[in-house]
Design a protein around this motif. Structure first.
Motif: not given
Length: 150
Positions: A38-49
């Motif tokens: 969960i943590t790594c997925f959300l952190a990786n998701l932050l890269v887009f914006p």
């Protein structure tokens, strides 16, 4: 444990690893595998914006600096070349596939750059990147948990 989770998170936002490195790192350090996922997925998701902001605003300023422009053109060509066939053939799902494949040179950084270069609607690009990151993270998580249990 918190230090290891933080390092996994940092790997997940890094262009040198993304969640492809963050998830295995966290799990092999003994952090709860679901928390790592969960943590790594959300952190990786932050890269887009962050990348979209960079491409739309900061890039416009830095491109005037010759060494930056050369490096930016090289990165853009790699992202465009690696994703062109998939995006032309499959559109939205091509971008999902490109981001999903857990190999070097694919992922949210390259996916965001490709979406920017191909002028894909921001909401569609975000959804494609989100789905791709989710599947990529699940693949890496499953493989890491499977190998660790052997």
């Amino acid at each position: 444990m918190i230090k290891d989770l933080l390092v996994a998170l940092l790997w997940s936002v890094s262009p040198f690893g993304e969640s492809k490195v963050g998830i295995p790192y966290g799990i092999t350090q003994g952090v709860n595998s679901y928390l790592v996922l969960i943590t790594c997925f959300l952190a990786n998701l932050l890269v887009f914006p962050i990348m979209m902001f960079f491409l739309e605003y900061v890039n416009q300023i830095l491109v005037k600096w010759r060494p930056y422009k050369r490096a930016a053109v090289w990165v853009a060509q790699r992202a465009k070349f690696g994703s062109r066939d998939k995006i032309k053939k499959f559109g939205f799902f091509g971008l999902v596939l490109f981001v999903m494949v857990p190999l070097p040179g694919t992922g949210v950084y390259a996916g965001t750059i490709a979406a920017y270069l191909f002028k894909i609607d921001r909401k569609k690009a975000f959804m494609a990147n989100t789905i791709g990151i989710l599947f990529s993270s699940l693949i890496i998580w499953f493989l890491t948990v499977s190998v660790k249990s052997i």
